[in-house]
Scaffold this motif. Structure first.
Motif, PDB file in Angstrom:
ATOM      1  N   GLY A  35      72.203  62.401 -18.635  1.00 27.48           N
ATOM      2  CA  GLY A  35      72.449  63.743 -18.116  1.00 27.48           C
ATOM      3  C   GLY A  35      71.289  64.688 -18.309  1.00 27.48           C
ATOM      4  O   GLY A  35      71.006  65.520 -17.454  1.00 27.48           O
ATOM      5  N   THR A  36      70.636  64.589 -19.413  1.00 24.52           N
ATOM      6  CA  THR A  36      69.439  65.386 -19.658  1.00 24.52           C
ATOM      7  C   THR A  36      68.301  64.416 -19.948  1.00 24.52           C
ATOM      8  O   THR A  36      68.448  63.491 -20.734  1.00 24.52           O
ATOM      9  N   THR A  37      67.198  64.636 -19.273  1.00 16.70           N
ATOM     10  CA  THR A  37      66.050  63.759 -19.474  1.00 16.70           C
ATOM     11  C   THR A  37      64.888  64.555 -20.032  1.00 16.70           C
ATOM     12  O   THR A  37      64.710  65.728 -19.696  1.00 16.70           O
ATOM     13  N   PRO A  38      64.106  63.924 -20.871  1.00 13.63           N
ATOM     14  CA  PRO A  38      62.973  64.616 -21.479  1.00 13.63           C
ATOM     15  C   PRO A  38      61.807  64.800 -20.506  1.00 13.63           C
ATOM     16  O   PRO A  38      61.749  64.168 -19.458  1.00 13.63           O
ATOM     17  N   THR A  39      60.896  65.685 -20.884  1.00 15.79           N
ATOM     18  CA  THR A  39      59.633  65.850 -20.166  1.00 15.79           C
ATOM     19  C   THR A  39      58.500  65.654 -21.167  1.00 15.79           C
ATOM     20  O   THR A  39      58.666  65.906 -22.366  1.00 15.79           O
ATOM     21  N   VAL A  40      57.377  65.214 -20.658  1.00 13.11           N
ATOM     22  CA  VAL A  40      56.161  65.062 -21.458  1.00 13.11           C
ATOM     23  C   VAL A  40      55.016  65.629 -20.638  1.00 13.11           C
ATOM     24  O   VAL A  40      54.892  65.314 -19.453  1.00 13.11           O
ATOM     25  N   ALA A  41      54.220  66.473 -21.244  1.00 14.56           N
ATOM     26  CA  ALA A  41      53.096  67.127 -20.562  1.00 14.56           C
ATOM     27  C   ALA A  41      53.572  67.854 -19.303  1.00 14.56           C
ATOM     28  O   ALA A  41      52.870  67.931 -18.310  1.00 14.56           O
ATOM     29  N   GLY A  42      54.810  68.354 -19.346  1.00 12.62           N
ATOM     30  CA  GLY A  42      55.372  69.073 -18.217  1.00 12.62           C
ATOM     31  C   GLY A  42      55.876  68.197 -17.093  1.00 12.62           C
ATOM     32  O   GLY A  42      56.354  68.697 -16.083  1.00 12.62           O
ATOM     33  N   LEU A  43      55.810  66.862 -17.262  1.00  9.30           N
ATOM     34  CA  LEU A  43      56.257  65.946 -16.220  1.00  9.30           C
ATOM     35  C   LEU A  43      57.613  65.366 -16.587  1.00  9.30           C
ATOM     36  O   LEU A  43      57.830  64.963 -17.724  1.00  9.30           O
ATOM     37  N   PRO A  44      58.530  65.300 -15.609  1.00  8.94           N
ATOM     38  CA  PRO A  44      59.851  64.752 -15.912  1.00  8.94           C
ATOM     39  C   PRO A  44      59.818  63.237 -16.058  1.00  8.94           C
ATOM     40  O   PRO A  44      59.127  62.543 -15.321  1.00  8.94           O
ATOM     41  N   LEU A  45      60.566  62.750 -17.021  1.00  3.31           N
ATOM     42  CA  LEU A  45      60.789  61.312 -17.136  1.00  3.31           C
ATOM     43  C   LEU A  45      61.832  60.970 -16.083  1.00  3.31           C
ATOM     44  O   LEU A  45      62.904  61.562 -16.062  1.00  3.31           O
ATOM     45  N   VAL A  46      61.498  60.066 -15.170  1.00  2.00           N
ATOM     46  CA  VAL A  46      62.407  59.764 -14.065  1.00  2.00           C
ATOM     47  C   VAL A  46      63.091  58.416 -14.218  1.00  2.00           C
ATOM     48  O   VAL A  46      63.887  58.024 -13.382  1.00  2.00           O
TER      49      VAL A  46
END
Length: 139
Positions: A35-46
């Motif tokens: 339901g909630t996914t993390p981001t790294v360096a402002g990019l979404p983990l897809v």
């Protein structure tokens, strides 16, 4: 140096034991964690690579490979002690041992980067890939 911080999220998605491979309810329980996914360096983990299991991040642009951006990718790879292996898409592999640390997929309607989560410089590499492959180099 920063490893990816998405390890717990990824672990929650994976099949914990082969005994649960046919357990639909266990699968549905695992998918609830998406339901909630993390981001790294402002990019979404897809998601994660189907065969490699590496976390996948969406770039905010498409990539068309050119002489300019492949040379830039090779220079970036060298900065991280890597070389580029060109298969269906480019893979960055460590000079020492050939372990894959990243891959850039360009054959869909958006570009993605797959990263080895335990790689010590994963977040920095993602940031540099974002800069290196971004406009105006991507076209």
């Amino acid at each position: 140096m920063t490893k990816l911080t998405v390890g717990p999220w990824i672990a929650a998605q994976k099949l914990p034991t082969h005994d649960l491979a046919r357990d639909r309810l266990a699968f549905l329980e695992r998918t609830q964690r998406r339901g909630t996914t993390p981001t790294v360096a402002g990019l979404p983990l897809v998601g994660m690579g189907g065969s490699c299991g590496k976390p996948c991040f969406a770039l905010p642009y498409t990539v068309t490979w050119t002489q300019t951006n492949t040379l830039a990718l090779e220079h970036l790879a060298a900065d991280f002690g890597c070389f580029v292996e060109y298969g269906i898409y480019p893979h960055l592999k460590l000079q020492d041992g050939g372990q894959e640390v990243a891959a850039v997929q360009d054959w869909s309607t958006f570009a993605t980067v797959y990263l080895r989560p335990g790689y010590e410089q994963a977040e920095e590499l993602l940031e540099r890939l974002l800069e290196t492959l971004g406009a105006p180099l991507h076209g």
